[in-house]
Design a protein around this motif. Structure first.
Motif, PDB file in Angstrom:
ATOM      1  N   ILE A 118       0.844  -1.128  -0.191  1.00  0.00           N
ATOM      2  CA  ILE A 118      -0.017  -0.022   0.017  1.00  0.00           C
ATOM      3  C   ILE A 118       0.857   1.373   0.052  1.00  0.00           C
ATOM      4  CG2 ILE A 118      -0.216   0.168   2.333  1.00  0.00           C
ATOM      5  CD1 ILE A 118      -2.775   0.984  -0.085  1.00  0.00           C
ATOM      6  N   LEU A 119       1.935   1.115   0.555  1.00  0.00           N
ATOM      7  CA  LEU A 119       2.954   2.252   0.568  1.00  0.00           C
ATOM      8  C   LEU A 119       3.584   2.591  -0.770  1.00  0.00           C
ATOM      9  CD1 LEU A 119       4.294   4.362   2.433  1.00  0.00           C
ATOM     10  CD2 LEU A 119       6.311   2.713   2.549  1.00  0.00           C
ATOM     11  N   LEU A 120       3.704   1.561  -1.589  1.00  0.00           N
ATOM     12  CA  LEU A 120       4.169   1.784  -3.076  1.00  0.00           C
ATOM     13  C   LEU A 120       3.030   1.894  -4.083  1.00  0.00           C
ATOM     14  CD1 LEU A 120       6.818  -1.131  -2.897  1.00  0.00           C
ATOM     15  CD2 LEU A 120       7.314   1.356  -2.647  1.00  0.00           C
ATOM     16  N   ALA A 121       1.865   1.362  -3.491  1.00  0.00           N
ATOM     17  CA  ALA A 121       0.783   1.743  -4.595  1.00  0.00           C
ATOM     18  C   ALA A 121       0.362   3.147  -4.823  1.00  0.00           C
ATOM     19  CB  ALA A 121      -0.495   0.980  -4.073  1.00  0.00           C
ATOM     20  N   ILE A 122       0.562   3.792  -3.713  1.00  0.00           N
ATOM     21  CA  ILE A 122      -0.011   5.275  -4.151  1.00  0.00           C
ATOM     22  C   ILE A 122       0.999   5.985  -4.894  1.00  0.00           C
ATOM     23  CG2 ILE A 122      -0.280   7.346  -2.791  1.00  0.00           C
ATOM     24  CD1 ILE A 122      -1.065   5.881  -0.159  1.00  0.00           C
ATOM     25  N   PRO A 123       2.339   5.989  -4.797  1.00  0.00           N
ATOM     26  CA  PRO A 123       3.322   6.416  -5.804  1.00  0.00           C
ATOM     27  C   PRO A 123       2.942   6.084  -7.215  1.00  0.00           C
ATOM     28  CG  PRO A 123       4.532   6.070  -3.660  1.00  0.00           C
ATOM     29  CD  PRO A 123       2.980   5.329  -3.741  1.00  0.00           C
ATOM     30  N   PHE A 124       2.927   4.853  -7.430  1.00  0.00           N
ATOM     31  CA  PHE A 124       2.535   4.312  -8.454  1.00  0.00           C
ATOM     32  C   PHE A 124       1.437   4.792  -9.201  1.00  0.00           C
ATOM     33  CE2 PHE A 124       5.042   0.144  -7.483  1.00  0.00           C
ATOM     34  CZ  PHE A 124       6.125   0.627  -7.930  1.00  0.00           C
ATOM     35  N   PHE A 125       0.369   4.947  -8.538  1.00  0.00           N
ATOM     36  CA  PHE A 125      -0.697   5.703  -9.219  1.00  0.00           C
ATOM     37  C   PHE A 125      -0.621   7.242  -9.378  1.00  0.00           C
ATOM     38  CE2 PHE A 125      -4.503   8.214  -8.268  1.00  0.00           C
ATOM     39  CZ  PHE A 125      -5.449   7.538  -9.027  1.00  0.00           C
ATOM     40  N   ALA A 130      -0.176  10.801 -13.754  1.00  0.00           N
ATOM     41  CA  ALA A 130       0.506  11.947 -14.548  1.00  0.00           C
ATOM     42  C   ALA A 130       0.837  11.534 -15.776  1.00  0.00           C
ATOM     43  CB  ALA A 130       1.728  12.520 -13.540  1.00  0.00           C
ATOM     44  N   ALA A 131       1.304  10.471 -15.965  1.00  0.00           N
ATOM     45  CA  ALA A 131       1.822  10.054 -17.396  1.00  0.00           C
ATOM     46  C   ALA A 131       0.669   9.403 -18.291  1.00  0.00           C
ATOM     47  CB  ALA A 131       3.075   8.776 -17.332  1.00  0.00           C
ATOM     48  N   HIS A 132      -0.603   9.661 -17.821  1.00  0.00           N
ATOM     49  CA  HIS A 132      -1.948   9.251 -18.313  1.00  0.00           C
ATOM     50  C   HIS A 132      -1.773   7.709 -18.833  1.00  0.00           C
ATOM     51  CE1 HIS A 132      -3.138  13.347 -18.898  1.00  0.00           C
ATOM     52  NE2 HIS A 132      -1.752  13.778 -19.333  1.00  0.00           N
ATOM     53  N   LEU A 133      -1.461   6.799 -17.863  1.00  0.00           N
ATOM     54  CA  LEU A 133      -1.038   5.510 -18.254  1.00  0.00           C
ATOM     55  C   LEU A 133      -1.957   4.698 -17.180  1.00  0.00           C
ATOM     56  CD1 LEU A 133       2.833   5.151 -18.248  1.00  0.00           C
ATOM     57  CD2 LEU A 133       1.347   5.017 -20.007  1.00  0.00           C
ATOM     58  N   ILE A 134      -3.117   5.368 -16.670  1.00  0.00           N
ATOM     59  CA  ILE A 134      -4.062   4.427 -15.842  1.00  0.00           C
ATOM     60  C   ILE A 134      -4.815   3.616 -16.818  1.00  0.00           C
ATOM     61  CG2 ILE A 134      -5.985   4.772 -14.347  1.00  0.00           C
ATOM     62  CD1 ILE A 134      -3.824   5.482 -13.079  1.00  0.00           C
ATOM     63  N   ASP A 135      -5.029   2.341 -16.327  1.00  0.00           N
ATOM     64  CA  ASP A 135      -5.726   1.300 -17.198  1.00  0.00           C
ATOM     65  C   ASP A 135      -4.879   0.772 -18.656  1.00  0.00           C
ATOM     66  OD1 ASP A 135      -7.783  -0.348 -17.726  1.00  0.00           O
ATOM     67  OD2 ASP A 135      -9.005   0.946 -18.724  1.00  0.00           O
ATOM     68  N   THR A 136      -3.656   0.789 -18.493  1.00  0.00           N
ATOM     69  CA  THR A 136      -2.783   0.512 -19.629  1.00  0.00           C
ATOM     70  C   THR A 136      -1.942  -0.611 -19.212  1.00  0.00           C
ATOM     71  OG1 THR A 136      -1.156   2.038 -19.044  1.00  0.00           O
ATOM     72  CG2 THR A 136      -2.912   2.829 -20.433  1.00  0.00           C
ATOM     73  N   TYR A 137      -1.528  -1.416 -20.033  1.00  0.00           N
ATOM     74  CA  TYR A 137      -0.656  -2.692 -19.648  1.00  0.00           C
ATOM     75  C   TYR A 137       0.725  -2.208 -19.264  1.00  0.00           C
ATOM     76  CZ  TYR A 137      -4.062  -5.857 -22.139  1.00  0.00           C
ATOM     77  OH  TYR A 137      -4.983  -6.443 -22.365  1.00  0.00           O
ATOM     78  N   ILE A 138       1.250  -1.184 -19.874  1.00  0.00           N
ATOM     79  CA  ILE A 138       2.588  -0.552 -19.563  1.00  0.00           C
ATOM     80  C   ILE A 138       2.618  -0.102 -18.070  1.00  0.00           C
ATOM     81  CG2 ILE A 138       4.115   1.325 -19.885  1.00  0.00           C
ATOM     82  CD1 ILE A 138       2.963   1.501 -22.745  1.00  0.00           C
ATOM     83  N   ALA A 139       1.595   0.626 -17.488  1.00  0.00           N
ATOM     84  CA  ALA A 139       1.673   0.993 -16.089  1.00  0.00           C
ATOM     85  C   ALA A 139       1.759  -0.335 -15.140  1.00  0.00           C
ATOM     86  CB  ALA A 139       0.658   1.792 -15.723  1.00  0.00           C
ATOM     87  N   MET A 140       0.744  -1.448 -15.606  1.00  0.00           N
ATOM     88  CA  MET A 140       0.641  -2.359 -14.605  1.00  0.00           C
ATOM     89  C   MET A 140       2.134  -3.262 -14.680  1.00  0.00           C
ATOM     90  SD  MET A 140      -1.207  -3.992 -12.467  1.00  0.00           S
ATOM     91  CE  MET A 140      -1.075  -5.738 -11.409  1.00  0.00           C
ATOM     92  N   ILE A 141       2.537  -3.264 -16.119  1.00  0.00           N
ATOM     93  CA  ILE A 141       3.863  -4.275 -16.137  1.00  0.00           C
ATOM     94  C   ILE A 141       5.037  -3.628 -15.421  1.00  0.00           C
ATOM     95  CG2 ILE A 141       5.439  -5.008 -17.903  1.00  0.00           C
ATOM     96  CD1 ILE A 141       3.126  -5.324 -19.872  1.00  0.00           C
ATOM     97  N   LEU A 213      -5.632  -3.468  -8.631  1.00  0.00           N
ATOM     98  CA  LEU A 213      -6.918  -2.624  -8.167  1.00  0.00           C
ATOM     99  C   LEU A 213      -6.654  -1.300  -8.168  1.00  0.00           C
ATOM    100  CD1 LEU A 213      -9.546  -2.724  -6.680  1.00  0.00           C
ATOM    101  CD2 LEU A 213      -8.305  -2.372  -4.560  1.00  0.00           C
ATOM    102  N   VAL A 214      -5.333  -0.747  -8.266  1.00  0.00           N
ATOM    103  CA  VAL A 214      -5.312   0.914  -8.152  1.00  0.00           C
ATOM    104  C   VAL A 214      -4.780   1.039  -9.637  1.00  0.00           C
ATOM    105  CG1 VAL A 214      -3.599   2.551  -7.457  1.00  0.00           C
ATOM    106  CG2 VAL A 214      -4.377   0.690  -5.777  1.00  0.00           C
ATOM    107  N   LEU A 215      -4.328   0.236 -10.433  1.00  0.00           N
ATOM    108  CA  LEU A 215      -3.821   0.920 -11.866  1.00  0.00           C
ATOM    109  C   LEU A 215      -4.671   0.565 -12.923  1.00  0.00           C
ATOM    110  CD1 LEU A 215       0.161   0.200 -11.446  1.00  0.00           C
ATOM    111  CD2 LEU A 215      -1.109   2.280 -11.112  1.00  0.00           C
ATOM    112  N   THR A 216      -5.572  -0.504 -12.813  1.00  0.00           N
ATOM    113  CA  THR A 216      -6.262  -0.991 -13.871  1.00  0.00           C
ATOM    114  C   THR A 216      -7.685  -0.554 -13.657  1.00  0.00           C
ATOM    115  OG1 THR A 216      -6.838  -3.064 -12.736  1.00  0.00           O
ATOM    116  CG2 THR A 216      -5.008  -2.901 -14.012  1.00  0.00           C
TER     117      THR A 216
END
Length: 274
Positions: A118-125, A130-141, A213-216
């Motif tokens: 959970i500590l890392l999920a927030i910065p990743f989100f 900011a990079a408009h990568l939410i709901d993309t394979y790139i962000a999750m990978i 759950l956070v990125l997709t």
């Protein structure tokens, strides 16, 4: 001979009990997926019932869970390929270094792996948004690679550390550069360990829930997140969850059975030294 067998009986019984305890939830989940909720949650439990594949059909055909399985496979395979490739090269370099810098890097990697998700999920989100990568394979990978990279480096380094240094010296004397020594000498020797690292990295990526759950969203939703939508207080959904959980388990089970020989060799690679 008889005394040896008698000594092995307690160990066999312990292992049998251990297997029963671990396999009972799996078996019960499968039974739940082929029973109607009124039978699955009856008190006392009904052991005689009419099996049905209704919930498996609903999950994979009506609700289209095969799309989430494809998303999970894409993220897992890409993340494992990247993390194991980079981790193997980094582990080889760190196994060759005998300095405080290498120890410091390894400790830093271990400290990163200790962070709560959970500590890392927030910065990743925040970065993905900011990079408009939410709901993309790139962000999750990329997130899964970053999360699993310390694990792959530490595990692969333990296998590279078991390789005798004389083999590397012989390769250098034969004219191999650093890359050729890594590719032609080190990798073939630690190949069983490479399969073990691949399996555990695949399990971590395949079952990742919080980052997914956070990125997709709908487009790249993975199976763990999709399964979590069914259940809660409505027991009619539990049979659907059980059918989906059993379905998501099968690909990993098939992979483990297919690679069993390599996995056993990899597990035992560190047992003999020298």
């Amino acid at each position: 001979m008889r005394s040896t067998l008698m000594k092995q009986v307690p160990l066999f019984l312990i292992l049998l009990c251990f297997c029963i305890v671990n396999l009972t939830p799996v078996a019960w989940g499968f039974l739940t997926s082929i029973r109607q909720p009124v039978d699955a949650f009856a008190v006392p439990p009904k052991l005689i019932f009419t099996p049905t594949l209704e919930f498996h059909w609903q999950i994979w055909v009506d609700k289209g869970f095969w799309r989430f399985l494809i998303n999970t496979a894409i993220v897992s395979v890409c993340a494992v390929t990247i993390s194991v490739s980079i981790g193997s090269m980094a582990a080889y370099a760190l196994s060759r270094l005998r300095s405080r810098l290498a120890s410091g890097l390894l400790f830093s990697l271990l400290a990163m792996r200790m962070f709560p998700h959970i500590l890392l999920a927030i910065p990743f989100f925040v970065i993905a948004q900011a990079a408009h990568l939410i709901d993309t394979y790139i962000a999750m990978i990329l997130a899964v690679v970053a999360l699993n990279q310390p694990f792959t480096i530490w595990l692969m380094r333990s296998f590279f550390a078991e390789v005798p240094g004389e083999l590397y010296d012989s390769a250098v004397m034969d004219g191999c550069n650093a890359w050729q020594t890594f590719r032609r000498v080190a990798l073939p020797i630690v190949k069983p360990g490479l399969w073990v690292t691949t399996l555990f990295s695949l399990l971590l990526a395949y079952n990742e829930f919080l980052l997914a759950l956070v990125l997709t969203r709908t487009g790249t939703k993975t199976m763990p997140v999709a399964i979590a939508e069914y259940g809660a207080e409505d027991i009619s959904y539990w049979s659907l969850s059980a059918a989906a959980a059993f379905g998501i388990m099968l690909p990993i089970l098939v992979f483990m059975l297919f690679m069993q020989r390599h996995l056993v060799r990899g597990m035992a690679a560190g047992a003999v030294k020298g």
